[in-house]
Design an enzyme around this catalytic site. Structure first.
Site, PDB file in Angstrom:
ATOM      1  N   ASN A   1       0.838  -1.216   0.000  1.00  0.00           N
ATOM      2  CA  ASN A   1       0.000   0.000   0.000  1.00  0.00           C
ATOM      3  C   ASN A   1       0.866   1.257   0.000  1.00  0.00           C
ATOM      4  O   ASN A   1       0.513   2.250  -0.629  1.00  0.00           O
ATOM      5  CB  ASN A   1      -0.967  -0.009   1.192  1.00  0.00           C
ATOM      6  CG  ASN A   1      -2.178  -0.859   0.899  1.00  0.00           C
ATOM      7  OD1 ASN A   1      -3.043  -0.473   0.114  1.00  0.00           O
ATOM      8  ND2 ASN A   1      -2.227  -2.047   1.498  1.00  0.00           N
TER       9      ASN A   1
ATOM     10  N   HIS B   1      -8.336  -0.677   5.430  1.00  0.00           N
ATOM     11  CA  HIS B   1      -8.719  -1.952   6.040  1.00  0.00           C
ATOM     12  C   HIS B   1      -9.250  -2.882   4.945  1.00  0.00           C
ATOM     13  O   HIS B   1     -10.048  -2.451   4.112  1.00  0.00           O
ATOM     14  CB  HIS B   1      -9.783  -1.723   7.129  1.00  0.00           C
ATOM     15  CG  HIS B   1     -10.165  -2.992   7.809  1.00  0.00           C
ATOM     16  ND1 HIS B   1      -9.364  -3.586   8.760  1.00  0.00           N
ATOM     17  CD2 HIS B   1     -11.223  -3.809   7.644  1.00  0.00           C
ATOM     18  CE1 HIS B   1      -9.931  -4.719   9.156  1.00  0.00           C
ATOM     19  NE2 HIS B   1     -11.062  -4.875   8.493  1.00  0.00           N
TER      20      HIS B   1
ATOM     21  N   GLU C   1     -10.800   6.637  18.248  1.00  0.00           N
ATOM     22  CA  GLU C   1     -10.412   5.764  19.367  1.00  0.00           C
ATOM     23  C   GLU C   1     -11.000   4.349  19.248  1.00  0.00           C
ATOM     24  O   GLU C   1     -10.572   3.450  19.959  1.00  0.00           O
ATOM     25  CB  GLU C   1     -10.794   6.432  20.701  1.00  0.00           C
ATOM     26  CG  GLU C   1     -12.268   6.515  21.029  1.00  0.00           C
ATOM     27  CD  GLU C   1     -13.013   7.613  20.255  1.00  0.00           C
ATOM     28  OE1 GLU C   1     -12.400   8.282  19.403  1.00  0.00           O
ATOM     29  OE2 GLU C   1     -14.220   7.772  20.502  1.00  0.00           O
TER      30      GLU C   1
HETATM   31  C1  GAR Z   1      -3.248  -4.780   3.821  1.00  0.00           C
HETATM   32  O1  GAR Z   1      -4.125  -5.727   3.278  1.00  0.00           O
HETATM   33  C2  GAR Z   1      -3.970  -3.855   4.776  1.00  0.00           C
HETATM   34  O2  GAR Z   1      -5.273  -3.544   4.376  1.00  0.00           O
HETATM   35  C3  GAR Z   1      -4.006  -4.713   6.016  1.00  0.00           C
HETATM   36  O3  GAR Z   1      -2.737  -5.315   6.055  1.00  0.00           O
HETATM   37  C4  GAR Z   1      -2.211  -5.452   4.728  1.00  0.00           C
HETATM   38  C5  GAR Z   1      -0.873  -4.773   4.662  1.00  0.00           C
HETATM   39  O4  GAR Z   1      -0.257  -4.986   3.434  1.00  0.00           O
HETATM   40  N1  GAR Z   1      -4.279  -3.907   7.177  1.00  0.00           N
HETATM   41  C6  GAR Z   1      -5.013  -4.339   8.193  1.00  0.00           C
HETATM   42  O5  GAR Z   1      -5.474  -5.449   8.263  1.00  0.00           O
HETATM   43  C7  GAR Z   1      -5.240  -3.295   9.277  1.00  0.00           C
HETATM   44  N2  GAR Z   1      -6.367  -3.648  10.080  1.00  0.00           N
HETATM   45  P1  GAR Z   1       0.952  -4.088   2.906  1.00  0.00           P
HETATM   46  O6  GAR Z   1       1.991  -4.000   4.025  1.00  0.00           O
HETATM   47  O7  GAR Z   1       1.486  -4.879   1.718  1.00  0.00           O
HETATM   48  O8  GAR Z   1       0.408  -2.735   2.515  1.00  0.00           O
END
Ligand code: GAR
Length: 210
Positions: free
Chosen positions: A19, A114, A152
């Site tokens: 991301n 998310h 929060e």
């Molecule tokens: C992504 O799918 C993001 O949406 C998720 O972790 C992954 C990180 O990937 N985040 C969560 O689950 C937060 N609650 P990346 O490091 O390759 O961007």
């Protein structure tokens, strides 16, 4: 001194950083109103740090383990953010929950991506691959991704953008995770960065004209 020019963004990461890469790749095209001034990782071995280095973006490691308490960890984060004049914090796969004190301090200045359509499969315990396992276990036919402001309540802040992804027959959590990233997260996160940055610039102008 009043802030001028592009909005200074810090991207907070913990892992692979795809991301973060989507934001880097969108600079100058989808993202016109912001620049990445800093990447912060709470994990010293996150590949996201290599992505920052390859793009010539300054990066810092602030590890919660070394800080011992949440307060010390957040103090260090605040110091780094303040020293770099950060106006927008983007949580891009940042796997650490921030306290109510921290999120209040940066009200409407923190956004998170998310990997589900909030309010499904979100909140405490729902992160990374677990989100996709839960969606498949439940048997939903449509999932997707959400970018929201951070408050929060874990994954409870105002929704900025969402994009849906249809679930295929015989899909694994891993294949679903990849498709949700490719077809939703990497598209809506840069768009949300631009939307929120434009709003920050608009507010700057309003306060300057007072
Ligand atoms: C992504 O799918 C993001 O949406 C998720 O972790 C992954 C990180 O990937 N985040 C969560 O689950 C937060 N609650 P990346 O490091 O390759 O961007």
């Amino acid at each position: 001194m009043a802030n001028k020019g592009k909005v200074k963004v810090a991207v907070l990461v913990s892992g692979g950083g795809t991301n973060l890469q989507a934001i880097i790749d969108a600079l100058g095209s989808t993202i016109k109103s912001a620049e990445i001034s800093l990447v912060i990782s709470n994990n010293p071995s996150a590949y996201a740090l290599t992505r920052a280095q390859n793009a010539g973006i300054p990066a810092q490691i602030i590890s919660k383990k070394e800080c011992v308490t949440q307060e010390k960890f957040e103090e260090k984060l605040i110091t780094a953010l303040t020293e770099n004049g950060i106006e927008l914090i983007v949580l891009a796969g940042f796997m650490s929950i921030l306290s109510a004190d921290f999120t209040r301090k940066y009200d409407h200045r923190i956004i998170n991506v998310h990997p589900s359509l909030i309010p499904s499969f979100c909140g405490k315990g729902f992160y990374g691959i677990r989100v996709h396992e839960a969606a498949l276990e439940y048997g939903v036919k449509v999932t997707g991704a959400t970018v929201h402001y951070v408050n929060e309540i874990p994954d409870g802040g105002e929704i900025i953008l969402q994009r849906s992804v249809y679930i295929k027959k015989d899909e694994s959590p891993e294949s679903l995770q990849q498709r949700v990233m490719r077809q939703a997260e990497w598209i809506i996160l840069p768009r949300a960065v631009e939307l929120v940055s434009k709003e920050i610039i608009r507010k700057r102008k309003v306060s300057e004209s007072k």
